[in-house]
Design a protein around this motif. Structure first.
Motif, PDB file in Angstrom:
ATOM      1  N   TRP A 226       0.839  -1.199   0.000  1.00 39.47           N
ATOM      2  CA  TRP A 226       0.000   0.000   0.000  1.00 39.47           C
ATOM      3  C   TRP A 226       0.873   1.247   0.000  1.00 39.47           C
ATOM      4  CZ3 TRP A 226      -0.842   3.572   4.122  1.00 39.47           C
ATOM      5  CH2 TRP A 226      -1.954   4.409   3.984  1.00 39.47           C
TER       6      TRP A 226
ATOM      7  N   HIS B  49       2.334   1.534  -3.420  1.00 37.80           N
ATOM      8  CA  HIS B  49       1.278   1.956  -4.347  1.00 37.80           C
ATOM      9  C   HIS B  49       1.131   3.473  -4.307  1.00 37.80           C
ATOM     10  CE1 HIS B  49      -2.685   2.268  -6.247  1.00 37.80           C
ATOM     11  NE2 HIS B  49      -3.060   2.941  -5.176  1.00 37.80           N
TER      12      HIS B  49
ATOM     13  N   ASP C 167      -6.103  -3.876  -1.999  1.00 35.10           N
ATOM     14  CA  ASP C 167      -5.795  -4.137  -3.399  1.00 35.10           C
ATOM     15  C   ASP C 167      -6.615  -5.292  -3.985  1.00 35.10           C
ATOM     16  OD1 ASP C 167      -4.502  -6.066  -1.894  1.00 35.10           O
ATOM     17  OD2 ASP C 167      -2.627  -5.962  -3.009  1.00 35.10           O
TER      18      ASP C 167
END
Length: 164
Positions: free
Chosen positions: A29, A32, A162
């Motif tokens: 995360w 990302h 995700d």
């Protein structure tokens, strides 16, 4: 919004609730958001994590992680000096060691309405000089800041973030 992470944000996450080997979703995360350009670390702050000897240091040393997470800007030394002035006059070499790289973090956000510092340090209005905390120096500089928990909540981290 660009969230500028203090080293303690990642260090504390790894050492407590979000260890790399226990919650890999958190670290994906983070990457990302780094790839999206919403999470970065000034090079001086990144180097603090990279200098460690644990799994987190190894993780940040990975070339792709470094490319994604490091803010690709040189420090604005005038802004760093502006931040340092908030610690008071007559700083000694020992004071500079105590202060560390924090002025680079705050300076990277100074003058940017779309940037926010994320730090695990807790505001302590009574601290003076080199012992001032990042939130208090941010306040003095007019730089918005928030805790890691506020950051995680604001960007809505979940372990299935995700999943389709």
């Amino acid at each position: 919004m660009l969230y500028l992470l203090d080293a303690n944000t990642l260090i504390n996450a790894h050492r407590t609730w979000y260890a790399l080997n226990r919650v890999p979703e958190f670290w994906r995360w983070i990457l990302h958001h780094a790839e999206a350009g919403t999470v970065k670390m000034p090079p001086e702050i990144y180097a603090e994590v990279e200098a460690g000897t644990d799994d987190l240091a190894a993780w940040v040393k990975e070339a792709e992680h470094k490319k994604l997470l490091r803010l690709d800007e040189d420090a604005d030394l005038i802004k760093v000096q502006t931040v340092l002035a908030q610690y008071g006059a007559g700083l000694t070499e020992a004071d500079m060691i105590t202060i560390g790289q924090d002025p680079f973090l705050i300076a990277a956000a100074l003058g940017h309405a779309d940037r926010r510092v994320v730090t695990a340090e807790v505001s302590s209005a009574g601290k003076q000089g080199a012992k001032r905390k990042v939130p208090n120096v941010c306040d003095s500089c007019g730089v918005p800041w928030q805790s890691p928990i506020e950051f995680i909540n604001e960007l809505d981290f979940t372990t299935d973030w995700d999943k389709p």
